[in-house]
Design an enzyme around this catalytic site. Structure first.
Site, PDB file in Angstrom:
ATOM      1  NE  ARG A 126      -4.158  -1.767   0.404  1.00 58.15           N
ATOM      2  CZ  ARG A 126      -3.937  -2.611  -0.402  1.00 58.15           C
ATOM      3  NH1 ARG A 126      -3.221  -3.148  -1.256  1.00 58.15           N
ATOM      4  NH2 ARG A 126      -5.196  -3.783  -0.543  1.00 58.15           N
ATOM      5  CD  GLU A 137      -1.994   3.050  -6.629  1.00 58.37           C
ATOM      6  OE1 GLU A 137      -1.079   2.581  -6.043  1.00 58.37           O
ATOM      7  OE2 GLU A 137      -2.980   2.322  -6.834  1.00 58.37           O
ATOM      8  CG  HIS A 154      -1.705  -0.853  -7.871  1.00 58.08           C
ATOM      9  ND1 HIS A 154      -2.188  -0.162  -6.986  1.00 58.08           N
ATOM     10  CD2 HIS A 154      -1.747  -2.034  -7.659  1.00 58.08           C
ATOM     11  CE1 HIS A 154      -2.742  -1.068  -5.961  1.00 58.08           C
ATOM     12  NE2 HIS A 154      -2.465  -2.196  -6.273  1.00 58.08           N
TER      13      HIS A 154
END
Length: 478
Positions: A236, A265, A284
């Site tokens: 995270r 993000e 990601h």
């Protein structure tokens, strides 16, 4: 039954099939959905699937047909689960699907830092090797991982897989878990956070984002690390104070960082890590291998099918009467032993106990019908446990993992009376500490104070365990 998928592109950009959902009814699929398009798209839907498109109370309340919400991810904070619960609309998530791929990505980031494969390949394609005076060259320092110490913060399913990979590289593995007092794990040893920061050549983050871990990598913890440490994060983004890490990278205090997540993000243009030295950032993608996404798709289909069959699984907003009781968790923590462990069974949403006898019965493949009636259900669970479905069982912290000695120390520190405090310190030294301590608190008339304090500690551990594992719980009202 009409199903609407609000943001299907990241899960399935075209290399998977939506047929599993289409077999269950009419399906409308949108690659992306803007905020002002949400209500118009779902107002007639019976079922809505979302990954990152938020579903708030205002959306849920205005959709009279809505019966089920599926989250195409593990985290479900983008859905107002309380608003859904008020409407008796179950919300499901996909709790386990990307363990192997996330662990793999952690090492992909580390290997890019240690070997710079991508940069060297690009250099060759640009003609640098063809024009080299030597038969080989390297443009960046190359690092051998064997013998290096990898410190893992968060040794859950993913962290354990990272440790297993590290063992293959002949690395030393140490780990920190906030809730364990064990000294050893399968691939190395547990240490305090302070020792992990001090001893690690590489630190890899695999802990959940909770209050105690938010910003765990910051200027103060970086100051305790080795000079030239490498930091990996594909857990995270909010685990890292990004400005502090950028400053440490630019000063050389941290040699390099490999990140697959950031605090916001998509990444913002002013994120300080974009201009930091030796900082590899990927968008990601740890979860994104096709095998991982296929597992996610399969579980999402199964979630909807079981809902339609009247026996839903992976529900994160069960109505109060069906939620796990925090008291059950605490009881499992207190009564777990060498011979019997308590687990949260993901599929049924209940606390179950598996004894060594249950496991032995299943391992010996004995006929369940031969077992006593009271034991049959447990043996069925034991078969599920040993047949590769152990991800469906989340072990409760046992007596061996709860540091009651530290509770006693903390309790004593808060006692104002000098004589009582000093005598209790003496009581917990040496052999028989637990028995002498409990005799002493009884003698001093503070037995109830101790048990009240101990119960409070157990309750906090139980709450944090539930939060870390995304388990909904309720507390008994006084």
């Amino acid at each position: 039954m009409k199903t609407v998928i609000l943001d299907g592109y990241t899960l399935n950009p075209g290399d998977l099939s939506w047929d599993g959902l289409k077999e269950l009814g009419e399906v409308e699929i949108y690659d992306r959905t803007a905020d002002d398009e949400i209500l118009d798209r779902i107002k007639e839907a019976d079922v809505v699937f979302t990954n990152k498109v938020p579903l708030r109370k205002k959306h849920i309340d205005l959709c009279s047909n809505l019966k089920y919400i599926g989250v195409l991810a593990t985290g479900y904070n983008i859905v107002d689960v309380e608003a859904a619960r008020e409407r008796n609309i179950p919300v499901s998530n996909v709790p386990v699907y990307g363990t192997k791929s996330v662990a793999q990505m952690a090492f992909a980031l580390l290997l890019e830092i240690s070997n710079h494969v991508g940069a060297h390949s690009e250099s060759v394609h640009e003609g640098d090797w063809a024009n080299s005076k030597d038969w080989c060259y390297w443009k960046y320092p190359l690092i051998e991982l064997a013998g290096k110490t990898l410190g893992i913060i968060g040794l859950g399913r993913i962290g354990m897989n990272v440790a297993k990979i590290a063992q293959g590289f002949d690395m030393n593995v140490i780990a920190y878990n906030h809730d364990t007092k064990k000294s050893q794990h399968e691939y190395g040893k547990y240490v305090s956070l302070e020792e992990l920061l001090k001893e690690s050549d590489i630190i890899s983050l695999h802990c959940p984002l909770v209050h105690s871990t938010e910003g765990i990598i910051n200027k103060d913890t970086i100051r305790k690390m080795k000079d030239g440490v490498i930091i990996i994060n594909n857990s995270r983004g909010q685990l890292i104070v990004e400005k502090d890490l950028a400053d440490a990278l630019n000063s050389g205090r941290v040699y390099a960082a490999g990140l697959d997540v950031v605090s916001s993000e998509p990444i913002k243009e002013d994120n300080p890590l974009l201009k930091a030295k030796n900082c590899i950032i990927t968008p990601h993608i740890s979860w994104a291998p096709i095998e991982s996404r296929k597992r996610l798709m399969d579980v999402a289909v199964k979630n909807l099918k079981t809902f339609m069959d009247g026996d839903p699984i992976n529900i994160v907003n069960k109505r109060k009467q069906n939620m796990i009781s925090l008291e059950e968790v605490i009881e499992g923590m207190e009564f777990g032993s060498y011979d019997s462990n308590y687990y949260y069974h993901v599929e049924s949403g209940t606390i179950v106990m598996l004894t060594s006898q249950d496991i032995y019965y299943a391992e010996e493949e004995r006929d369940i019908e031969d077992a006593p009636e009271w034991q049959k259900e447990n043996i069925k669970l034991a078969y599920e446990f040993i047949e590769g479905s152990s991800d469906s069982f989340i072990k409760l912290p046992g007596k061996d993992e709860i540091d009651e000695y530290r509770m006693m120390e903390s309790f004593i520190s808060n006692i104002e009376h000098d004589r009582i405090r000093n005598e209790l310190w003496e009581a917990i030294e040496g052999k028989g500490a637990f028995g002498r301590f409990k005799d002493s608190v009884f003698e001093f008339g503070i037995r109830n104070d101790w048990f009240e304090y101990r119960d409070k500690c157990y309750r906090e551990i139980a709450k944090e365990w539930c939060e870390i594992n995304n388990i909904e719980y309720e507390e008994q009202e006084d």
